[in-house]
Enzyme design. Structure first.
Site, PDB file in Angstrom:
ATOM      1  N   ASP A  94       0.854  -1.192   0.000  1.00  0.00           N
ATOM      2  CA  ASP A  94       0.000   0.000   0.000  1.00  0.00           C
ATOM      3  C   ASP A  94       0.895   1.248   0.000  1.00  0.00           C
ATOM      4  O   ASP A  94       1.813   1.360   0.826  1.00  0.00           O
ATOM      5  CB  ASP A  94      -0.853  -0.056   1.289  1.00  0.00           C
ATOM      6  CG  ASP A  94      -1.940   1.000   1.329  1.00  0.00           C
ATOM      7  OD1 ASP A  94      -2.395   1.437   0.257  1.00  0.00           O
ATOM      8  OD2 ASP A  94      -2.349   1.373   2.450  1.00  0.00           O
ATOM      9  N   SER A 279      -8.473   2.708   8.922  1.00  0.00           N
ATOM     10  CA  SER A 279      -8.880   3.401  10.158  1.00  0.00           C
ATOM     11  C   SER A 279     -10.027   2.700  10.883  1.00  0.00           C
ATOM     12  O   SER A 279     -10.042   2.639  12.115  1.00  0.00           O
ATOM     13  CB  SER A 279      -9.284   4.841   9.840  1.00  0.00           C
ATOM     14  OG  SER A 279      -8.173   5.540   9.328  1.00  0.00           O
TER      15      SER A 279
HETATM   16  P1  13P Z   1      -8.727   4.958   5.850  1.00  0.00           P
HETATM   17  O1  13P Z   1      -7.792   5.783   6.686  1.00  0.00           O
HETATM   18  O2  13P Z   1      -9.940   5.727   5.486  1.00  0.00           O
HETATM   19  O3  13P Z   1      -9.021   3.656   6.477  1.00  0.00           O
HETATM   20  O4  13P Z   1      -7.963   4.661   4.462  1.00  0.00           O
HETATM   21  C1  13P Z   1      -7.022   3.630   4.377  1.00  0.00           C
HETATM   22  C2  13P Z   1      -6.263   3.646   3.090  1.00  0.00           C
HETATM   23  O5  13P Z   1      -6.574   4.322   2.136  1.00  0.00           O
HETATM   24  C3  13P Z   1      -5.101   2.763   3.020  1.00  0.00           C
HETATM   25  O6  13P Z   1      -4.400   2.944   1.820  1.00  0.00           O
HETATM   26  O1  G3H Z   2      -3.015   4.918   3.600  1.00  0.00           O
HETATM   27  C1  G3H Z   2      -2.475   4.743   4.670  1.00  0.00           C
HETATM   28  C2  G3H Z   2      -2.790   3.556   5.479  1.00  0.00           C
HETATM   29  O2  G3H Z   2      -3.856   3.816   6.363  1.00  0.00           O
HETATM   30  C3  G3H Z   2      -1.580   3.079   6.191  1.00  0.00           C
HETATM   31  O3  G3H Z   2      -1.244   3.889   7.257  1.00  0.00           O
HETATM   32  O4  G3H Z   2       1.156   4.465   6.926  1.00  0.00           O
HETATM   33  O5  G3H Z   2       0.085   4.578   9.205  1.00  0.00           O
HETATM   34  O6  G3H Z   2       0.536   2.371   8.123  1.00  0.00           O
HETATM   35  P1  G3H Z   2       0.220   3.828   7.905  1.00  0.00           P
HETATM   36 ZN    ZN Z   3      -4.412   4.932   1.070  1.00  0.00          ZN
END
Ligand code: 13P
Ligand code: G3H
Ligand code: ZN
Length: 331
Positions: A94, A279
């Site tokens: 991600d 989140s």
């Molecule tokens: P949220 O913070 O809305 O859960 O989004 C997560 C996200 O986009 C991870 O890439």
């Molecule tokens: O898009 C972000 C994700 O919620 C991951 O968050 O970088 O704190 O692991 P993080």
């Molecule tokens: Zn994201």
């Protein structure tokens, strides 16, 4: 030595997204940083019969150790199979920020990566994304790119306001980079505070109602790249049930606002094939841990508070798959 995701029992996201597009639902992409989150994701998606994308961020790699996370991903597939869950499972990076990070993940068994060049100039985003796509091709790993910038925090970069995806750019970007899917910015943002109270209106119960997502932009994008997989980041609903529990048991989360479930349902029926949720999982875990601590102040066995938190997260995931994304029973 390079490890192929195929030997780990994982799949890339191509088939999952194609089926989601045809079926009018979205595949959930849940972030994990530790064993309990991963167990809950596998249980929640296994029990609801949903395909799943396990997401690992740069922060998760730093926190949990990249090698251990990849082994956890492999363990998750084994756990799913041994539990009788026949769901397709992808392991996805991600918000990969460099070519090197993406290549390291591809080499170590990830089946999908995101290269997030959205903070670069348009030309540099194309060049970086294309480089990752060319590398990934050799491994049959799928690549997600991003156009537009979400408000809030993204990879330690803070953007005050959303820079919505410009529909005029998507065809060119997709054509020049060869990505498999595209993350877009239509008003979502990361974290539990997606909108300021000033951006919201209040309903009769005094609950903050955020401005709607820009479905007009999504429609224009769909017209320009019909049938192409779109990804929605920052898509947590920020469930009030958990915010209230956190506040009730000693926490302090004021004015937390997310994306209403109806808007996500609408998005899931469109070309949005992958919906990212981090989140909401964090809130569910925190709410239950706080509850246990408040009700049993003498408890100090981590299994006694992480266990209930894990169970709550699995329930939240089942509900989301069934009632929001529509992915339940679609494996
Ligand atoms: P949220 O913070 O809305 O859960 O989004 C997560 C996200 O986009 C991870 O890439
Ligand atoms: O898009 C972000 C994700 O919620 C991951 O968050 O970088 O704190 O692991 P993080
Ligand atoms: Zn994201």
């Amino acid at each position: 030595m390079a490890v192929s995701y195929k030997d780990l029992g994982l799949v890339n996201t191509r088939e999952m997204c194609k089926k989601a597009m045809e079926g009018g639902y979205a595949v959930p992409a849940y972030n994990f940083n530790n064993m309990e989150q991963l167990q809950a994701i596998i249980k929640g998606c296994g029990e609801s019969g949903s395909p799943v994308i396990l997401q690992v961020s740069k922060g998760a790699r730093d926190y949990a150790n990249a090698t251990l996370l990849r082994s956890l991903g492999k363990g998750a597939v084994d756990m799913a199979r041994e539990s009788g869950y026949d769901i397709p499972i992808a392991l996805h990076l991600d918000h990969g920020d460099t070519f090197e990070t993406c290549a390291a993940c591809i080499d170590s068994g990830f089946s999908s990566v995101m290269i997030d060049g959205s903070h670069h100039s348009y030309e540099d985003n194309i060049a970086l994304t294309k480089k990752v796509v060319e590398y990934a091709k050799g491994f049959d790993v799928t690549v997600e790119g991003e156009l537009g910038v979400l408000a809030g925090i993204e990879d330690d970069v803070v953007a005050a306001e959303s820079v919505y995806t410009q529909p005029e750019e998507v065809e060119d970007f997709v054509g020049k980079t060869g990505v498999d899917s595209l993350a877009i910015s239509i008003g979502t943002s990361h974290g539990a505070f997606k909108f300021t109270p000033a951006q919201c209106t209040k309903n009769e119960e005094g609950v903050l109602v955020p401005p709607p997502l820009r479905f007009d932009i999504l429609e224009q994008i769909e017209k320009r790249i019909p049938g192409f997989s779109i990804v929605l980041h920052g898509a947590s609903s920020v469930l009030m049930k958990y915010v209230d529990m956190i506040n009730q048991f000693g926490g302090s989360l004021d004015a937390a606002v997310g994306i209403p479930a109806e808007q996500l349902r609408k998005a899931a029926k469109s070309a949005v094939c992958k919906i990212n949720v981090d989140s909401d999982g964090r809130l569910a875990l925190t709410a239950m841990i706080r509850k246990v601590f408040a009700e049993k102040p003498g408890e100090f066995d981590p299994r006694k508070y992480l266990g209930p938190a894990r169970d709550e997260l699995a329930l939240m995931i089942i509900d989301k798959n069934k009632n929001v994304l529509g992915s339940a029973g679609r494996y």
